[in-house]
Write a protein that holds these residues in place. Sequence first.
Motif, PDB file in Angstrom:
ATOM      1  N   PRO A 160       0.804  -1.217   0.000  1.00 16.68           N
ATOM      2  CA  PRO A 160       0.000   0.000   0.000  1.00 16.68           C
ATOM      3  C   PRO A 160       0.842   1.275   0.000  1.00 16.68           C
ATOM      4  CG  PRO A 160      -0.150  -1.139   2.129  1.00 16.68           C
ATOM      5  CD  PRO A 160       0.721  -1.976   1.253  1.00 16.68           C
ATOM      6  N   ALA A 161       2.129   1.146   0.385  1.00 14.31           N
ATOM      7  CA  ALA A 161       2.997   2.323   0.460  1.00 14.31           C
ATOM      8  C   ALA A 161       3.787   2.532  -0.821  1.00 14.31           C
ATOM      9  CB  ALA A 161       3.962   2.152   1.629  1.00 14.31           C
ATOM     10  N   ALA A 163       6.258   0.927  -1.721  1.00 11.77           N
ATOM     11  CA  ALA A 163       7.643   0.962  -1.236  1.00 11.77           C
ATOM     12  C   ALA A 163       8.578   0.048  -2.019  1.00 11.77           C
ATOM     13  CB  ALA A 163       7.678   0.562   0.244  1.00 11.77           C
ATOM     14  N   ILE A 164       8.008  -0.849  -2.839  1.00 11.91           N
ATOM     15  CA  ILE A 164       8.870  -1.840  -3.497  1.00 11.91           C
ATOM     16  C   ILE A 164       9.235  -1.366  -4.902  1.00 11.91           C
ATOM     17  CG2 ILE A 164       9.124  -4.265  -4.181  1.00 11.91           C
ATOM     18  CD1 ILE A 164       6.949  -4.920  -2.046  1.00 11.91           C
ATOM     19  N   ILE A 169      13.374  -2.328  -1.259  1.00 14.62           N
ATOM     20  CA  ILE A 169      12.319  -1.495  -0.674  1.00 14.62           C
ATOM     21  C   ILE A 169      12.872  -0.140  -0.247  1.00 14.62           C
ATOM     22  CG2 ILE A 169      10.998  -3.514   0.135  1.00 14.62           C
ATOM     23  CD1 ILE A 169      11.782  -2.327   3.031  1.00 14.62           C
ATOM     24  N   LEU A 175       5.783   0.691   5.693  1.00 14.23           N
ATOM     25  CA  LEU A 175       4.919   0.817   6.876  1.00 14.23           C
ATOM     26  C   LEU A 175       5.510   0.102   8.096  1.00 14.23           C
ATOM     27  CD1 LEU A 175       1.452   0.310   5.143  1.00 14.23           C
ATOM     28  CD2 LEU A 175       2.520   2.465   5.819  1.00 14.23           C
ATOM     29  N   SER A 176       6.319  -0.916   7.838  1.00 17.30           N
ATOM     30  CA  SER A 176       6.979  -1.595   8.954  1.00 17.30           C
ATOM     31  C   SER A 176       7.899  -0.600   9.674  1.00 17.30           C
ATOM     32  CB  SER A 176       7.787  -2.783   8.433  1.00 17.30           C
ATOM     33  OG  SER A 176       8.541  -3.359   9.457  1.00 17.30           O
ATOM     34  N   CYS A 201       4.739  -5.110   9.300  1.00 21.43           N
ATOM     35  CA  CYS A 201       3.833  -5.253   8.152  1.00 21.43           C
ATOM     36  C   CYS A 201       4.189  -6.543   7.413  1.00 21.43           C
ATOM     37  CB  CYS A 201       3.989  -4.042   7.232  1.00 21.43           C
ATOM     38  SG  CYS A 201       3.094  -4.211   5.667  1.00 21.43           S
ATOM     39  N   ILE A 203       2.248  -7.511   4.574  1.00 19.12           N
ATOM     40  CA  ILE A 203       1.431  -7.522   3.349  1.00 19.12           C
ATOM     41  C   ILE A 203       2.204  -8.118   2.169  1.00 19.12           C
ATOM     42  CG2 ILE A 203       0.201  -6.052   1.674  1.00 19.12           C
ATOM     43  CD1 ILE A 203      -0.476  -4.179   4.100  1.00 19.12           C
ATOM     44  N   CYS A 204       3.462  -7.674   1.987  1.00 14.09           N
ATOM     45  CA  CYS A 204       4.211  -8.175   0.821  1.00 14.09           C
ATOM     46  C   CYS A 204       4.618  -9.635   0.974  1.00 14.09           C
ATOM     47  CB  CYS A 204       5.434  -7.298   0.522  1.00 14.09           C
ATOM     48  SG  CYS A 204       6.579  -7.106   1.891  1.00 14.09           S
TER      49      CYS A 204
END
Length: 268
Positions: A160-161, A163-164, A169, A175-176, A201, A203-204
Amino acid sequence: MLEKIKEIFASEGICNVGMISIDECSIINERILPDFARSALMFTIPYRSFLKPAADGFSEYARIYDYHKYASALYERIIPRITASLAVRVSGFCDHSPINEKTAAAKCGLGVIGRNSLFIDKKYGSFVFLGSLMCSAESELPARDIEYCIDCGKCVSACPAKAIGKRGIDPSVCLSAISQKKNKSEEEKDALRRNGIIWGCDICQSVCPYNETAEVSPIPYFSETRITSIDKEFIESLSDEEFKKYAFSYKGRKIVLDNIDIQHLPLD
Ligand code: B12
Ligand code: SF4
Ligand code: SF4
């Protein structure tokens, strides 16, 4: 020597162990690199302790006992056994390590590096911690080329960020990382709230195909300590001694409680 060390690790339920010359490692903290280090013995510590992921905002590594304490206790048990049977000096690390643990484990051939930047174990997926023993002996094995994941892109779309990226990242928006910050901007609080993140986090990792068949940890310290549901009452009810058993304790109780409160603020 490596075979003897593998036997000692196997007696602890740790079966993915490799060795790499220190010259092949990416040094990220020179200050704590022991002078005697000629090689690194890398190993994976499986911690998956769930079949169904939780949805209360705490990531999986946070709902089991702290892996740093597991690693310290492990080293207290195995280092005397190693030095008693082999003429080597060793020093144990986990997380707060002189080397980039993910690339070192991959160069040992223990698994692959994912697009989400995490190391993926063949049997336990990315739900493994990495540990290392800096060792005075020369490596018995040559370094391998790093292997990468199948690059399906699911983690990139799910993050969601956003970030990848191509280089791994971006820690400034992950978010972590944000969940662990003491002082957060309003945008950062919003990002945690929108995605229901309280600590860490996953999620990934949760969308990654390598984790679909990942096995549960054989190590009771992780498989038997998982809290299925964490809320404010739970955090407040923990004695200081109990609180310190979890990885989220390292910046104090207030930041965890603040992160829980953030979830109840209205969205901008
Ligand atoms: C600092 C750190 C973090 C930071 C920053 C990570 C980072 N990439 O910089 C934060 C807090 C975000 C973090 C989060 C997590 N971490 Co962490 N972390 C570490 C630690 C201590 C050092 C990593 C490091 O600095 N490596 C050196 C840097 C130079 O390399 P890199 O990690 O590949 O980073 C690259 C990118 O950040 C990129 N980059 C930098 N800026 C930008 C900007 C843009 C736009 C882009 C695209 C890229 C980019 O360049 C760097 C070099 O290539 C390691 C332990 C260790 N000693 O290795 C654990 C470690 C990597 N973490 C671990 C874990 C479990 C996690 C989390 C899963 C915890 C959670 N559930 O929330 C998440 C996963 C987030 C993710 N998808 O990677 C495990 C991973 C195990 C595994 N299977 O791979 C480790 C190995 C700890 C351990 N001993 O087990 N972590
Ligand atoms: S840990 Fe969360 S925010 Fe960080 S890269 Fe993975 S999905 Fe994105
Ligand atoms: S989700 Fe796909 S791209 Fe991301 S790490 Fe897993 S296999 Fe690689």
